[in-house]
Design a protein around this motif. Structure first.
Motif, PDB file in Angstrom:
ATOM      1  N   ARG B 236     -33.259  10.721-101.944  1.00  0.00           N
ATOM      2  CA  ARG B 236     -33.408  11.651-100.832  1.00  0.00           C
ATOM      3  C   ARG B 236     -32.230  12.596-100.682  1.00  0.00           C
ATOM      4  O   ARG B 236     -31.878  13.013 -99.577  1.00  0.00           O
ATOM      5  CB  ARG B 236     -33.606  10.908 -99.518  1.00  0.00           C
ATOM      6  N   ASP B 237     -31.593  12.925-101.796  1.00  0.00           N
ATOM      7  CA  ASP B 237     -30.427  13.798-101.735  1.00  0.00           C
ATOM      8  C   ASP B 237     -30.417  14.530-103.058  1.00  0.00           C
ATOM      9  O   ASP B 237     -31.056  14.117-104.017  1.00  0.00           O
ATOM     10  CB  ASP B 237     -29.161  12.939-101.558  1.00  0.00           C
ATOM     11  N   TYR B 242     -24.489  14.486-101.766  1.00  0.00           N
ATOM     12  CA  TYR B 242     -23.465  14.768-100.760  1.00  0.00           C
ATOM     13  C   TYR B 242     -23.495  13.684 -99.702  1.00  0.00           C
ATOM     14  O   TYR B 242     -24.541  13.260 -99.251  1.00  0.00           O
ATOM     15  CB  TYR B 242     -23.743  16.130-100.119  1.00  0.00           C
ATOM     16  N   GLN B 243     -22.305  13.251 -99.350  1.00  0.00           N
ATOM     17  CA  GLN B 243     -22.165  12.346 -98.231  1.00  0.00           C
ATOM     18  C   GLN B 243     -21.907  13.184 -97.007  1.00  0.00           C
ATOM     19  O   GLN B 243     -21.349  14.268 -97.112  1.00  0.00           O
ATOM     20  CB  GLN B 243     -20.995  11.403 -98.497  1.00  0.00           C
ATOM     21  N   PRO B 244     -22.164  12.780 -95.811  1.00  0.00           N
ATOM     22  CA  PRO B 244     -22.720  11.479 -95.477  1.00  0.00           C
ATOM     23  C   PRO B 244     -24.239  11.385 -95.521  1.00  0.00           C
ATOM     24  O   PRO B 244     -24.775  10.358 -95.121  1.00  0.00           O
ATOM     25  CB  PRO B 244     -22.220  11.275 -94.042  1.00  0.00           C
ATOM     26  N   LEU B 245     -24.941  12.391 -96.006  1.00  0.00           N
ATOM     27  CA  LEU B 245     -26.398  12.272 -96.094  1.00  0.00           C
ATOM     28  C   LEU B 245     -26.794  11.061 -96.924  1.00  0.00           C
ATOM     29  O   LEU B 245     -27.784  10.379 -96.644  1.00  0.00           O
ATOM     30  CB  LEU B 245     -26.988  13.547 -96.715  1.00  0.00           C
ATOM     31  N   THR B 247     -25.634   8.212 -97.002  1.00  0.00           N
ATOM     32  CA  THR B 247     -25.636   6.934 -96.303  1.00  0.00           C
ATOM     33  C   THR B 247     -26.863   6.757 -95.435  1.00  0.00           C
ATOM     34  O   THR B 247     -27.071   5.698 -94.882  1.00  0.00           O
ATOM     35  CB  THR B 247     -24.386   6.793 -95.423  1.00  0.00           C
ATOM     36  N   GLN B 248     -27.676   7.808 -95.298  1.00  0.00           N
ATOM     37  CA  GLN B 248     -28.927   7.622 -94.559  1.00  0.00           C
ATOM     38  C   GLN B 248     -30.061   7.232 -95.488  1.00  0.00           C
ATOM     39  O   GLN B 248     -31.162   6.948 -95.039  1.00  0.00           O
ATOM     40  CB  GLN B 248     -29.330   8.918 -93.860  1.00  0.00           C
ATOM     41  N   ASN B 331     -17.289   9.023 -93.626  1.00  0.00           N
ATOM     42  CA  ASN B 331     -17.974   8.988 -92.337  1.00  0.00           C
ATOM     43  C   ASN B 331     -17.065   9.593 -91.286  1.00  0.00           C
ATOM     44  O   ASN B 331     -16.131   8.946 -90.820  1.00  0.00           O
ATOM     45  CB  ASN B 331     -18.305   7.531 -92.003  1.00  0.00           C
TER      46      ASN B 331
END
Lengths: 288, 648, 239
Positions: B236-237, B242-245, B247-248, B331
């Motif tokens: 889903r990225d 790219y973080q923080p996406l 981590t979802q 984060n």
């Protein structure tokens, strides 16, 4: 041809330095070779083909109403100029490419060719000219880019481009919040009104304080040529002065999850009176 | 150059004690034992972990399955460790710990002697076997990535609806990206750096044969975690994750991170091997002036990979740690920084594109000489070009971050460095053009790929010039213009160069001639489709279409329809090319040992290449570019009293 | 010569076959994957007559939704497509469907029965009511323009598709939370908050909606159900 029977060419025997052909004779001699002329002609043809692309590029960028700010005008001018200055180098590369397929003969078939090509190991002059040309081009691009970056940074901070009316009003501060998957805007100077579309008056500098509530988004006001990432935990800034009335697009340009494709809204550039009316409707007030 | 007249007598080297049969433990291992062992260890880890540490149903208030990410990560690592143990990768260290040395018979067994086709399914150290394994793996990865590309273009072409759920679409674009990047990193250096390079420098194998096998099987082990992400919710990225996406994302994301961590080890090991081999194992007489340019390109690419790949690995280790043990490197709510991720990522992300394009360019330079029958134009400028690209590629990464707001004034110096790198890159174009100059091309497929690639480099180069300018990037960043630019460079110049290299070295590697009629049909179909797809994509980007979107403004419909049609044409072309490869490999005309009349050392040995490459190691007395006849326009040659370079 | 021609024909045929197989694989995958990702069935607004609005007499349609904190035996939650595999994770969801269809140029009255407790909304913008006919929503009968950010359980926020030529459509209503310690009734859920609001639809178009209150999982709780169609996000089609 072989190493034992060198070809005979009518040239003065270079016994002494004074008999060496003078440089402009060399250049003329080189230019008189058939393939050189044809390649130069092809280069000119390709330049003429590439140059209109500069206009085509701008045409596509303007299809939805651009340019709507001095910054966008600068961006388009840069694209245009870069296309033009790069065209000679591109054209000569393509000319050599095309001529190589047609001009020096071709061999096909299953066996390695018997005929061999001239054993040119290097050509100092060509190397120097190429390096000089590419360096000059790169240098031009750098200098242009550095000056232009400084210019649009100044425009983003509210300075007026030449040939434009000086701004009467102070810059409008707008807090832009990106979150999954919407933009919301807050006008601290107009009584903290909040909206989901951006309404701004024409010819007034805008200063955006952009942040995100969650992941990284990218605030892109398309036809105004403005873009800055919306980062969580930080506030980034950019600015622009819209100089054209109309409705333009704001899109998110950094993948941010499920509805990234739908994270769009609009910027409506209106007259000062319409803007004041809108502010009143939203329950705010001018605090200039 | 051919074998020298001097024959060295082989003396019997005293051998260590032979423990058991030659090959020892490796007699019993193969891909089958590796798969079984990997799957078993993964299942056991998952069972133990989920029973004792992550009881189903335990959730935090924010619905995170407690420890689920850690469990999945442990399962994937268990798969990798189990697989590597099962295929025999640990046999070497264990043997060393036990104090047993390898005998000559052991080494020959490990190199696949006497095992026939089965040696391709084992932990075989012979560089030729590893090269073929890499060739097949690259094709599998390219096929998978290409399949995903067809899905992506179908979604983008169906402009009136969502064909796929946005989460799935985001996952397939990310997976397509990383699969293709991995495939392109290995596509030239893997098959040809491994198979051809040692023969080309006159060596019998690589400097570290067991590391060679290790690098391939680590890559093999790294692929299932990545491929399985689509079954576990997807990443889903984008490929940049790219973080923080990130981590979802659901647990599929863990697969991506594990893959990169393992793949980084694989490339590190491979880079060390290639550099050491090229530097220390050249044949006698092969001074640096006589090294074929392909070797220089592989060294350059390996140096970049070795230095910068760890950055990518660190970025993923930190991301995995954020996901698994709740750290907050990225984060911001708890003090982390998104810019940390972006910097770590792009520190590799930029040199990586040169890792992709340099070996292909070097391979094309190598083959151009053979198909034009003239020397490489200015070898020294080529070497300078590679060196310049390697050096400057380290200091341009921020041009991927112009719009992040990280350090706005960094736009100035990085714009300078990005423009500067075009100069050494221009050296490489100069060398190619100079070699074409006044040459009579032998229009076989490898040579035709050169024309295709130079055209794609021109388009990719000019669009790169636009993007390197910060103000222009303010419009173009995150739009489809960028996507079209990097496809021109990575696919147009990277993949098509690999196709040229494949067509060139196919006779040596497979012993058969590639069916050029079918292969050319496939290649040119794909080339035409490629131009249609990505030229339309430039237009979509100029109009303002962002990237990574599955639905968009009607204004972009026409560009997307054209791109989708072009993509389908690419697919058809690539399928035809694949058919040519497979059918030629199985039934093609048997190739002679030097069908192209090449002068580099790999063409001077038999086809199929014997186990130890050369009956007698060659001694080199000249450079491999000694083609051509005296230039009729040049100065009258002085009588040449030097030793002739070639002794036929 | 004939033999060579035969070989060429055979090669062409097999190459063609390879392409056909490739097309079937891609086409088949598209069809299968598309079907597997089906979102919940369309929930159509019921037209119940006409109503008088500031814009004149317009058809009046109603839609009724509920927000449940987790699925149960009485309310199974979304189970279509990919949601079947994640229906046991305890995510909150809109029921009966997140795929909503509304008539164009109509007054739409939405009633939402909200059973979930609160999580503070990050952006106070979404604690206010936007886009309704009079700028208010009725919470258990009481019209309000905003509620407290820490009393927000979810929001219902409609915003535009990617199509810029569509009529702008922005409606956002915060959903009042039930108390954290509310007692469950016989059906396993506490007594709901009832929120009613009305808005006017414009031209036909396609829009998306999602909840803007962090009630999901993962980073800032926008993952999980917040990022999943069928749960806390969906589509609104105005026909």
């Amino acid at each position: 041809m072989s190493i034992d029977n060198p070809p005979t060419v009518e040239v003065d025997e270079p016994e002494e330095p004074t008999n060496r052909p003078r440089p402009d004779h060399e250049l003329r001699a080189w230019l008189s070779r058939g393939y050189v002329r044809k390649i130069l002609a092809l280069t000119i043809v390709f330049v003429l083909v590439i140059v209109p692309i500069a206009w085509l590029v701008i045409h596509f960028m303007n299809l939805s109403g651009a340019p709507a700010s001095a910054i966008m005008v600068e961006i388009e001018r840069t694209m245009f100029v870069f296309t033009l200055v790069s065209s000679p180098l591109m054209a000569i590369t393509l000319a050599i490419l095309v001529y190589s397929l047609v001009g020096w003969g071709r061999v096909s078939g299953d066996e390695p060719p018997m005929q061999e090509s001239p054993a040119i190991r290097t050509n100092g002059r060509a190397v120097v000219i190429w390096i000089a040309a590419t360096s000059i081009l790169a240098g031009f691009l750098v200098v242009w880019g550095l000056i232009e970056l400084a210019t649009i940074t100044a425009y983003a901070n509210g300075s007026t481009p030449p040939n434009q009316q000086p701004h009467a009003a102070r810059a409008i501060d707008i807090n832009v919040t990106g979150q999954q998957w919407l933009w919301t805007f807050q006008y601290p100077d107009q009584g903290n009104i909040q909206a989901s579309t951006l309404v701004v008056p024409v010819n007034v500098p805008l200063y955006f304080n952009v942040t995100s509530k969650d992941v990284v988004h990218d605030f892109w006001v398309v036809e105004l040529g403005v873009k800055i990432d919306a980062n969580p935990g930080a506030i980034t800034n950019t600015g622009v002065t819209p100089d054209k009335l109309g409705t333009f697009n704001i899109r998110c340009a950094e993948l941010c999850g499920l509805h990234h494709a739908y994270m769009e809204t609009q910027i409506k550039v209106v007259t000062q009176d319409q803007f004041d009316a809108w502010v009143r409707d939203m329950g705010g007030k001018r605090t200039v | 150059m051919s074998a020298t007249a001097v024959v060295h007598e082989t003396r019997d080297v005293p051998q260590p004690r032979q423990h058991g049969k030659p090959g020892g433990f490796l007699r019993h291992t193969s891909i089958v034992t590796g798969l079984v062992s990997g799957i078993v260890l993964a299942v056991v880890t998952y069972a133990i972990g989920s029973h004792f540490f992550v009881p189903w149903g335990t959730q935090n208030a924010d619905f995170t399955q407690v420890g689920l990410n850690a469990l999945i990560a442990a399962t994937y690592f268990a798969w990798v460790i189990g697989f590597m143990a099962g295929i025999g990768a640990l046999a070497g260290p264990i043997r060393w710990a036990l104090g047993h040395d390898l005998t000559h018979d052991d080494a020959e067994y490990m190199a696949g002697k006497g095992q026939g086709k089965w040696r391709y399914w084992k932990y075989t150290t012979d560089h030729k076997v590893v090269g073929i394994q890499y060739l097949v793996m690259s094709m599998v990865l390219l096929g998978f990535g290409g399949f995903l590309a067809m899905l992506i273009r179908t979604e983008l072409g169906a402009t009136w609806t969502e064909v796929f759920d946005p989460n799935f679409y985001n996952s397939i674009i990310g997976t397509h990206g990383i699969v293709m990047i991995i495939a392109l990193i290995i596509v030239v250096t893997g098959p040809f750096g491994n198979f051809i390079l040692p023969i080309m420098i006159g060596a019998r194998d690589m400097a570290f044969p067991r590391l060679n096998a290790l690098s391939f099987w680590l890559l093999f082990a790294a692929v299932p975690p990545l491929a399985s992400n689509l079954l576990l919710g997807g990443i889903r990225d984008g490929w940049t994750v790219y973080q923080p996406l990130g981590t979802q994302a659901p647990i599929g994301m863990v697969g991506y991170q594990v893959t990169i961590i393992i793949f980084a080890f694989s490339t590190g090991v491979a880079s060390v091997n290639l550099i050491t081999t090229s530097v220390t194992m050249r044949a006698r007489g092969m001074t640096w002036n006589r090294v074929p340019v392909f070797v220089i390109g592989v060294i350059a690419s390996s140096i970049m990979g070795l230095v910068w790949f760890p950055m990518f690995q660190y970025s993923q280790i930190l991301a995995l740690s954020d996901k698994v043990i709740n750290t907050s490197f990225y984060n911001p709510v708890h003090g982390g920084s998104v810019w940390l991720y972006e910097n770590l990522f792009w520190l590799l992300g930029h040199p990586e594109v040169y890792v992709v394009i340099i070996p292909g360019t070097a391979a094309l330079m190598e083959l151009m000489v053979v198909f034009l029958r003239k020397p490489l134009f200015s070898y020294k400028v080529a070497v300078a070009g590679f060196a310049g690209v390697v050096a400057i590629s380290s200091i341009v990464w921020v041009h991927h971050m112009y719009m992040t707001g990280w350090a706005p004034s960094s736009g100035y110096p990085f714009m300078l460095s990005t423009e500067l790198i075009s100069i050494p890159f221009g050296f490489l174009v100069l060398v190619m053009l100079g070699t074409l100059w006044r040459g009579k091309p032998w229009t076989r497929l490898p040579m035709m790929c050169v024309y295709a690639v130079i055209w794609d480099k021109v388009v990719g180069g000019i669009t790169g010039v636009y993007l390197s300018d910060v103000p222009v990037d303010q419009y173009m960043h995150g739009s489809m213009f960028v996507v079209a630019h990097f496809h021109y460079m990575l696919m147009g110049a990277g993949l098509f160069a690999a196709i040229g290299a494949t067509a060139y070295w196919f006779p040596k590697m497979t012993g058969r001639m590639l069916n050029e009629r079918v292969a050319s049909t496939g290649f040119w179909t794909a080339f035409f489709g490629f131009q249609l797809t990505f030229m339309s994509m430039f237009v979509a980007g100029l109009q303002g279409m962002p990237r990574r979107v599955l639905q968009f403004d009607n204004a972009f419909n026409i560009s997307n329809w054209l791109s989708t049609i072009g993509a389908y044409i690419i697919g058809i072309g690539m399928l035809i090319f694949l058919y040519a490869i497979i059918t030629s490999w199985r039934h093609g005309t048997i190739a002679s040992s030097n069908p192209w009349g090449g002068k580099t050392l790999e063409w001077q040995t038999e086809t199929p290449v014997p186990l130890e490459n050369f009956p007698v190691l060659p001694v080199v007395t000249g450079d491999p570019y000694d083609y051509g006849v005296p230039d009729p326009y040049g100065p009258i040659p002085v009588e040449d009293t030097r030793e002739p370079a070639v002794t036929r | 010569m004939r033999e060579r021609q035969g070989v060429h024909v055979k090669r062409f045929l097999f190459a063609f076959l390879t392409v056909v197989i490739g097309i079937l694989v891609v086409g088949g995958s598209v069809v299968v994957l598309h079907a597997r990702q089906a979102e919940p069935a369309v929930l159509e607004a019921k037209v119940v007559g006409t109503a008088s609005t500031p814009l004149g007499q317009l058809p009046h349609a109603t839609v009724e939704l509920s927000i449940y904190p987790q699925s149960s035996s009485t309310v199974p939650g979304p189970t279509t497509g990919v949601n079947a595999a994640i229906s046991n994770l305890g995510w909150p969801f809109y029921w009966p469907s997140t795929t909503i269809q509304l008539p164009a140029h109509s007054l739409v009255t939405m009633t939402v029965h909200q059973y979930d407790s609160s999580t503070t909304v990050w952006n106070a913008f979404f604690a206010s009511v936007h886009g309704t006919v009079d700028g208010t929503a009725s919470y258990n009968g009481k019209p309000q323009t905003r509620i407290e950010p820490n009393q927000v359980a979810h929001t219902f926020t409609i915003h535009q598709y990617a199509e810029s030529t569509q009529q702008g459509f922005f409606v956002s209503v915060p959903m009042l939370a039930v108390a954290a310690n509310a007692k469950n009734e016989a059906n396993g859920y506490p007594k709901p908050q009832d929120i009613t609001f009305s808005f006017v639809t414009g031209d036909p178009g396609e829009y998306v909606w999602n909840c803007e209150d962090p009630c999901g999982s993962g980073y800032v709780q926008f993952g999980g159900g917040m990022s999943q169609r069928g749960w806390m996000s969906g589509t609104v089609t105005v026909v």
